[in-house]
Structures are given as C-alpha cells and as structure tokens.
Design an enzyme around this catalytic site. Structure first.
Site, mmCIF file in Angstrom:
data_model
loop_
_atom_site.group_PDB
_atom_site.id
_atom_site.type_symbol
_atom_site.label_atom_id
_atom_site.label_comp_id
_atom_site.label_asym_id
_atom_site.label_seq_id
_atom_site.Cartn_x
_atom_site.Cartn_y
_atom_site.Cartn_z
ATOM 1 N N ARG A 151 -60.781 -19.630 -88.988
ATOM 2 C CA ARG A 151 -59.991 -20.474 -87.916
ATOM 3 C C ARG A 151 -61.241 -20.215 -86.626
ATOM 4 N NH1 ARG A 151 -57.216 -22.641 -83.909
ATOM 5 N NH2 ARG A 151 -56.647 -21.166 -82.159
ATOM 6 N N ARG B 91 -53.057 -38.235 -93.006
ATOM 7 C CA ARG B 91 -52.538 -38.035 -91.758
ATOM 8 C C ARG B 91 -54.002 -37.822 -90.732
ATOM 9 N NH1 ARG B 91 -47.105 -35.756 -90.747
ATOM 10 N NH2 ARG B 91 -46.018 -36.398 -92.562
ATOM 11 N N SER C 284 -59.698 -22.147 -79.611
ATOM 12 C CA SER C 284 -59.891 -22.055 -78.412
ATOM 13 C C SER C 284 -58.531 -21.081 -77.815
ATOM 14 C CB SER C 284 -59.855 -23.236 -77.381
ATOM 15 O OG SER C 284 -58.590 -23.783 -77.453
ATOM 16 N N ARG D 161 -68.517 -26.488 -72.508
ATOM 17 C CA ARG D 161 -67.476 -26.549 -73.711
ATOM 18 C C ARG D 161 -68.267 -26.594 -74.907
ATOM 19 N NH1 ARG D 161 -63.990 -28.977 -69.817
ATOM 20 N NH2 ARG D 161 -64.440 -30.851 -70.638
ATOM 21 N N ARG E 89 -63.258 -32.273 -84.791
ATOM 22 C CA ARG E 89 -64.303 -31.191 -84.688
ATOM 23 C C ARG E 89 -64.852 -30.750 -86.174
ATOM 24 N NH1 ARG E 89 -63.036 -27.018 -79.694
ATOM 25 N NH2 ARG E 89 -64.051 -28.458 -78.241
ATOM 26 N N GLY F 216 -58.816 -26.531 -84.767
ATOM 27 C CA GLY F 216 -57.395 -27.380 -84.719
ATOM 28 C C GLY F 216 -57.714 -28.824 -84.735
ATOM 29 N N ASP G 277 -59.485 -21.261 -71.288
ATOM 30 C CA ASP G 277 -58.915 -21.341 -70.001
ATOM 31 C C ASP G 277 -58.441 -19.734 -69.783
ATOM 32 O OD1 ASP G 277 -56.957 -22.743 -71.911
ATOM 33 O OD2 ASP G 277 -55.905 -21.399 -70.742
#
Ligand code: HPA
Length: 234
Positions: free
Chosen positions: A88, A44, A91, A218, A25, A21, A205
C-alpha cells in the site's frame, strides 16, 4: 477469476500489486512508471493495471478509502488472483512533533479502533504487522534513494472525522507515529492467508503542528514513495 468487484482475467495480476487509495493514482503510476501497461479492472472505476518496471511484472490498483474497501480488494487479489505481496502507498496524518510533511513512514505494525479482527474469533487482540523482508527491502530501497524512512507503528482508524477530537493524543502517548485508515486490515488479511504486505506512507498533514504544502511538493513526495514501492516489488 472475475469477482463482483474485479473483472480481471485469471493471471491478469503480477505477484506484487501496489495499492494507492486513489484509483487515479494507480492510473498515474501505470502511465508514468510502467511499460506496456494494460488496464485489467474498471469496475466502480477502481482502476487496475499490469505492466513492467525495469523488466519485472508489476500491477497497480486503487484500494479506495478505509478498512472495508481495502479489505474487499486486497482479499480478492490474494485469494482469487494469486497475488503474493501487496504494497500500500498512502498518506497519513502525523501524531508526533518530530514528523514533518512528506516524511516517509514504513508501517512496521498497525493498531486500530476498528473491529476488523473480530471475524477471526481469536481469544485475544491481534497485532497486525508488516512482512519483515518486504519492509527491509523497502528500507534499503529508500536509503538508496537518499531517503531516511521512519519505521514504526501507525493507527488504522475507522474515522477521519472523530467526534472526540483529542483522542489521538492517547495513541500518540503510546508511540504511534501517524494515522491512516487501511493498514490494519491489509496486514490482517495477508497474515490470515499466508501472504505478504507492507504499507509505505507519506505524511500529508499533522495533528500536532500547522504546516503549509504546495501541489508540487505533494506530487514529488508521492513520486518518492512510488519509487520505493516499485524498487521493492518482487
Ligand atoms: N486521518 C486519517 N487518515 C488520514 C489522515 C488523517 O488525518 N491523513 C491522511 N490520511
């Protein structure tokens, strides 16, 4: 072929594109896992790179958050850049008690509260599913890395902050493992164009239980997911 959202030249992308996303990353993957990576998009700040991993050409590009954003970028990669497979890596929030932080989920299918599939004018409800061979390859790659991924159904939600806080329990009752915000669109677009897609998720989460996380944990869990995706790339 440049688009309003992607300035990459024709043939700038590999046949397989990994999509986290967060565009930073994508940059991290390019800098730490790919050889000879070249930035191919910067519009962008939705950074995209193409390089090689163990000798195979692989691209990585941010998708942004949510169905409309991944909808734009993935459609253009498939329809205008000759991309065959999008993996994809994201998380998700766990809906089931037996899922723990950093567990890896291979999203076999995606349900949604979004109206995305309305555009296809179908006389029913579209079930969005992963490409089976890509899923199988990712499953085997995970096992080889010593990971036991959960395979099952997830929810692609249009809302992160929901005004009806307990509504997730209804999805949990249907066996939905976790929530994220992109897979349903990616799978639908891939199906509609005869292309392949898979979503690999790590639990960041839990809606069911409180769990502590550290930045190092993480980062490590993200690395694991990236390695599975890179091994799966054609
Ligand atoms: N909701 C939606 N998307 C998410 C979540 C969540 O709780 N966690 C990670 N992605």
């Amino acid at each position: 072929m440049a688009t309003p959202h992607n300035e990459a030249k024709e043939n700038a992308f590999a046949k397989t594109v990994l999509m986290p996303g967060d565009p930073l990353r994508a940059k991290f993957i390019a800098e730490n896992f790919l050889e000879n990576a070249v930035q191919v998009n910067g519009i962008r700040n939705m950074l995209a790179y193409t390089g090689t991993y163990k000798g195979k050409k692989v691209s990585v590009m941010g998708s942004g958050m949510g169905i409309p954003s991944i909808g734009i970028y993935s459609y253009e990669l498939y329809a205008f850049y000759g991309v065959e497979t999008i993996i994809r890596i994201g998380s998700c929030g766990a809906y089931q008690e037996d899922l723990n932080l950093y567990d890896v989920i291979l999203a076999e299918g995606a349900s949604t509260n979004s109206n995305w599939a309305h555009q296809y004018d179908l006389p029913g409800v579209f079930s969005a599913v992963a490409d089976f061979n890509t899923l199988l390859k990712a499953y085997e790659a995970a096992k080889k890395l010593g990971i036991d991924p959960k395979v099952g159904s997830i929810l692609s939600s249009d809302t992160f902050y929901n005004d009806t806080p307990d509504v997730w329990k209804k999805w949990a009752k249907m066996g939905i493992l976790a929530v994220e915000m992109e897979s349903y669109a990616l799978y639908s677009i891939a199906s509609s164009l005869g292309k392949k897609a898979l979503c690999i998720l790590t639990v960041s989460d839990s809606l069911c239980k409180k769990q502590e996380t550290t930045a190092e944990e993480r980062q490590n869990s993200f690395r694991t997911m990236m390695e599975i995706a890179l091994e799966t790339a054609e």
